[in-house]
Design a protein around this motif. Structure first.
Motif, PDB file in Angstrom:
ATOM      1  N   PRO A 188     -28.048  30.786 -31.970  1.00 53.87           N
ATOM      2  CA  PRO A 188     -26.747  30.182 -32.279  1.00 53.87           C
ATOM      3  C   PRO A 188     -25.896  29.811 -31.075  1.00 53.87           C
ATOM      4  N   HIS A 189     -25.978  30.551 -29.978  1.00 50.40           N
ATOM      5  CA  HIS A 189     -25.063  30.266 -28.873  1.00 50.40           C
ATOM      6  C   HIS A 189     -25.468  29.044 -28.042  1.00 50.40           C
ATOM      7  N   ILE A 190     -26.538  28.379 -28.402  1.00 44.98           N
ATOM      8  CA  ILE A 190     -26.888  27.111 -27.744  1.00 44.98           C
ATOM      9  C   ILE A 190     -27.179  26.039 -28.801  1.00 44.98           C
ATOM     10  N   ALA A 191     -26.340  25.993 -29.817  1.00 40.68           N
ATOM     11  CA  ALA A 191     -26.577  25.086 -30.947  1.00 40.68           C
ATOM     12  C   ALA A 191     -26.651  23.622 -30.528  1.00 40.68           C
ATOM     13  N   ALA A 192     -25.701  23.173 -29.705  1.00 33.52           N
ATOM     14  CA  ALA A 192     -25.683  21.762 -29.315  1.00 33.52           C
ATOM     15  C   ALA A 192     -26.917  21.407 -28.491  1.00 33.52           C
ATOM     16  N   TYR A 193     -27.273  22.271 -27.569  1.00 33.66           N
ATOM     17  CA  TYR A 193     -28.486  22.064 -26.781  1.00 33.66           C
ATOM     18  C   TYR A 193     -29.713  21.998 -27.683  1.00 33.66           C
ATOM     19  N   SER A 194     -29.797  22.906 -28.631  1.00 40.15           N
ATOM     20  CA  SER A 194     -30.930  22.931 -29.552  1.00 40.15           C
ATOM     21  C   SER A 194     -31.047  21.625 -30.317  1.00 40.15           C
ATOM     22  N   MET A 195     -29.912  21.057 -30.710  1.00 43.96           N
ATOM     23  CA  MET A 195     -29.915  19.778 -31.412  1.00 43.96           C
ATOM     24  C   MET A 195     -30.511  18.673 -30.554  1.00 43.96           C
ATOM     25  N   THR A 196     -30.224  18.693 -29.253  1.00 47.31           N
ATOM     26  CA  THR A 196     -30.769  17.635 -28.387  1.00 47.31           C
ATOM     27  C   THR A 196     -32.286  17.695 -28.334  1.00 47.31           C
ATOM     28  N   LYS A 197     -32.824  18.900 -28.328  1.00 51.84           N
ATOM     29  CA  LYS A 197     -34.274  19.029 -28.260  1.00 51.84           C
ATOM     30  C   LYS A 197     -34.925  18.676 -29.595  1.00 51.84           C
ATOM     31  N   GLY A 198     -34.212  18.908 -30.703  1.00 52.64           N
ATOM     32  CA  GLY A 198     -34.708  18.446 -31.988  1.00 52.64           C
ATOM     33  C   GLY A 198     -34.811  16.929 -32.024  1.00 52.64           C
ATOM     34  N   ALA A 199     -33.831  16.266 -31.418  1.00 52.01           N
ATOM     35  CA  ALA A 199     -33.865  14.804 -31.340  1.00 52.01           C
ATOM     36  C   ALA A 199     -35.056  14.326 -30.518  1.00 52.01           C
ATOM     37  N   ILE A 200     -35.354  15.039 -29.433  1.00 49.98           N
ATOM     38  CA  ILE A 200     -36.499  14.682 -28.592  1.00 49.98           C
ATOM     39  C   ILE A 200     -37.806  14.815 -29.370  1.00 49.98           C
ATOM     40  N   ASN A 201     -37.897  15.844 -30.208  1.00 52.83           N
ATOM     41  CA  ASN A 201     -39.107  16.005 -31.023  1.00 52.83           C
ATOM     42  C   ASN A 201     -39.295  14.835 -31.970  1.00 52.83           C
ATOM     43  N   THR A 202     -38.210  14.382 -32.594  1.00 53.10           N
ATOM     44  CA  THR A 202     -38.287  13.252 -33.517  1.00 53.10           C
ATOM     45  C   THR A 202     -38.645  11.970 -32.770  1.00 53.10           C
ATOM     46  N   LEU A 203     -38.058  11.773 -31.596  1.00 57.04           N
ATOM     47  CA  LEU A 203     -38.390  10.609 -30.775  1.00 57.04           C
ATOM     48  C   LEU A 203     -39.870  10.618 -30.408  1.00 57.04           C
ATOM     49  N   THR A 204     -40.385  11.777 -30.069  1.00 55.31           N
ATOM     50  CA  THR A 204     -41.802  11.919 -29.723  1.00 55.31           C
ATOM     51  C   THR A 204     -42.694  11.471 -30.866  1.00 55.31           C
ATOM     52  N   LEU A 205     -42.406  11.952 -32.047  1.00 51.28           N
ATOM     53  CA  LEU A 205     -43.215  11.614 -33.221  1.00 51.28           C
ATOM     54  C   LEU A 205     -43.176  10.113 -33.511  1.00 51.28           C
ATOM     55  N   THR A 206     -41.992   9.543 -33.447  1.00 54.35           N
ATOM     56  CA  THR A 206     -41.821   8.119 -33.766  1.00 54.35           C
ATOM     57  C   THR A 206     -42.509   7.226 -32.733  1.00 54.35           C
ATOM     58  N   LEU A 207     -42.322   7.545 -31.449  1.00 57.34           N
ATOM     59  CA  LEU A 207     -42.927   6.730 -30.405  1.00 57.34           C
ATOM     60  C   LEU A 207     -44.450   6.815 -30.416  1.00 57.34           C
ATOM     61  N   ALA A 208     -44.968   7.985 -30.775  1.00 58.87           N
ATOM     62  CA  ALA A 208     -46.427   8.126 -30.834  1.00 58.87           C
ATOM     63  C   ALA A 208     -47.027   7.121 -31.799  1.00 58.87           C
ATOM     64  N   GLN A 209     -46.363   6.913 -32.919  1.00 57.48           N
ATOM     65  CA  GLN A 209     -46.837   5.933 -33.892  1.00 57.48           C
ATOM     66  C   GLN A 209     -46.708   4.508 -33.345  1.00 57.48           C
ATOM     67  N   GLU A 210     -45.587   4.234 -32.701  1.00 58.97           N
ATOM     68  CA  GLU A 210     -45.334   2.880 -32.207  1.00 58.97           C
ATOM     69  C   GLU A 210     -46.257   2.496 -31.062  1.00 58.97           C
TER      70      GLU A 210
ATOM     71  N   ILE B 180     -21.000  27.082 -31.501  1.00 61.24           N
ATOM     72  CA  ILE B 180     -20.400  25.856 -32.024  1.00 61.24           C
ATOM     73  C   ILE B 180     -18.875  25.886 -32.001  1.00 61.24           C
ATOM     74  N   ALA B 181     -18.276  27.061 -32.189  1.00 65.60           N
ATOM     75  CA  ALA B 181     -16.815  27.157 -32.272  1.00 65.60           C
ATOM     76  C   ALA B 181     -16.122  26.803 -30.968  1.00 65.60           C
ATOM     77  N   THR B 182     -16.815  26.882 -29.844  1.00 66.65           N
ATOM     78  CA  THR B 182     -16.157  26.664 -28.548  1.00 66.65           C
ATOM     79  C   THR B 182     -16.631  25.413 -27.816  1.00 66.65           C
ATOM     80  N   VAL B 183     -17.500  24.619 -28.431  1.00 63.40           N
ATOM     81  CA  VAL B 183     -17.993  23.400 -27.782  1.00 63.40           C
ATOM     82  C   VAL B 183     -16.975  22.280 -27.927  1.00 63.40           C
ATOM     83  N   SER B 184     -16.586  21.680 -26.808  1.00 64.22           N
ATOM     84  CA  SER B 184     -15.655  20.549 -26.848  1.00 64.22           C
ATOM     85  C   SER B 184     -16.413  19.246 -27.070  1.00 64.22           C
TER      86      SER B 184
END
Length: 260
Positions: A160-182, A111-115
């Motif tokens: 820890p060294h891929i924190a931003a990437y990990s966040m993107t995949k967490g978002a995909i998991n939430t999108l998956t759950l929400t769309l499944a219901q819709e 996280i300390a070096t991500v622009s």
């Protein structure tokens, strides 16, 4: 190479983003082997995409490649226009049955070096692009269809060294759950498949024997994942066998970090 079989995905059309290399190529090959017409998306280099199509056709399958850059303004509209054109040129009926959101990039920085620019880029490709690809594709996706989002084991395992990437995949998991219901009312299933460490040429560090051994030890099976390990899971959730499975996170890490 095993030949294509007119199996459980015959008469269906699949689109695999980032389908020309690595895990995406293996998914494309497997869906084609199950009988689907596969639209192999690529973002930059046409050669791997052409090779993927050639492998599918050599095995008796059906496929075509098309290009669309992701992570830029208007990317979803451009992708679907290119898909529609490719489908028409192939002589196939309009529409789609299976959408696999596989394309993505990584950002191996703490996280300390991500622009801000790097952060915006990884979210543009990994989150914004699949969101709008799905949005713009819903009118093409037939009732009873399948959406498969490629997530990652890093949403379960702290790296820890891929924190931003990990966040993107967490978002995909939430999108998956929400769309499944819709989308359930249309009989469309939405699931996320989460690979662990997979042996592909996209990861150059795996050329080091010591690194390979260390990563293999992460799995309960003491080996690296193969692209086919992931493709087989995707093929399952893309099939009618998984008609009662939706909104799920399927861990395909080979039991990564199950122990201490």
């Amino acid at each position: 190479m095993r030949t294509a079989t007119m199996g459980r995905l015959s008469d269906r059309t699949a689109l695999v983003t980032g389908g020309s290399r690595g895990i995406g190529r293996s998914i494309s090959l497997r869906l084609a082997r199950d009988g689907a017409l596969v639209a192999v998306h690529y973002g930059h280099d046409p050669a791997p995409a052409a090779e993927t199509v050639a492998q599918i056709e050599a095995a008796g399958g059906k496929a075509f490649a098309f290009r669309a850059r992701l992570g830029v303004s208007g990317d979803a509209v451009a992708l679907w226009e290119a898909f529609d054109k490719g489908l028409a040129e192939y002589g196939a009926a309009p529409g789609l049955d299976i959408l696999v959101n596989n394309a993505g990039i990584t950002l191996p920085k703490p996280i300390a070096t991500v622009s801000e620019e790097e952060y915006d880029r990884v979210f543009a490709v990994n989150v914004k692009a699949p969101f709008f690809v799905i949005q713009q594709g819903l009118g093409r996706l037939r009732d009873g269809g399948r959406i498969v989002n490629i997530s990652s084991g890093v949403t379960r395992i702290a790296i820890p060294h891929i924190a931003a990437y990990s966040m993107t995949k967490g978002a995909i998991n939430t999108l998956t759950l929400t769309l499944a219901q819709e989308l359930g009312a249309r009989g469309i299933t939405v699931n996320a498949v989460a690979p662990g460490i997979v042996d592909t040429d996209i990861n150059p560090t795996l050329k080091d024997p010591e690194v390979r051994a260390r990563y293999a030890a992460v799995s309960a099976f003491d080996r690296l994942g193969e692209p086919s390990d992931i493709a087989d899971v995707v093929a399952f959730v893309a099939s009618d066998d998984a008609r009662w499975v939706t909104g799920q996170y399927l861990d395909a890490t080979g039991g990564g970090h199950l122990g201490v």
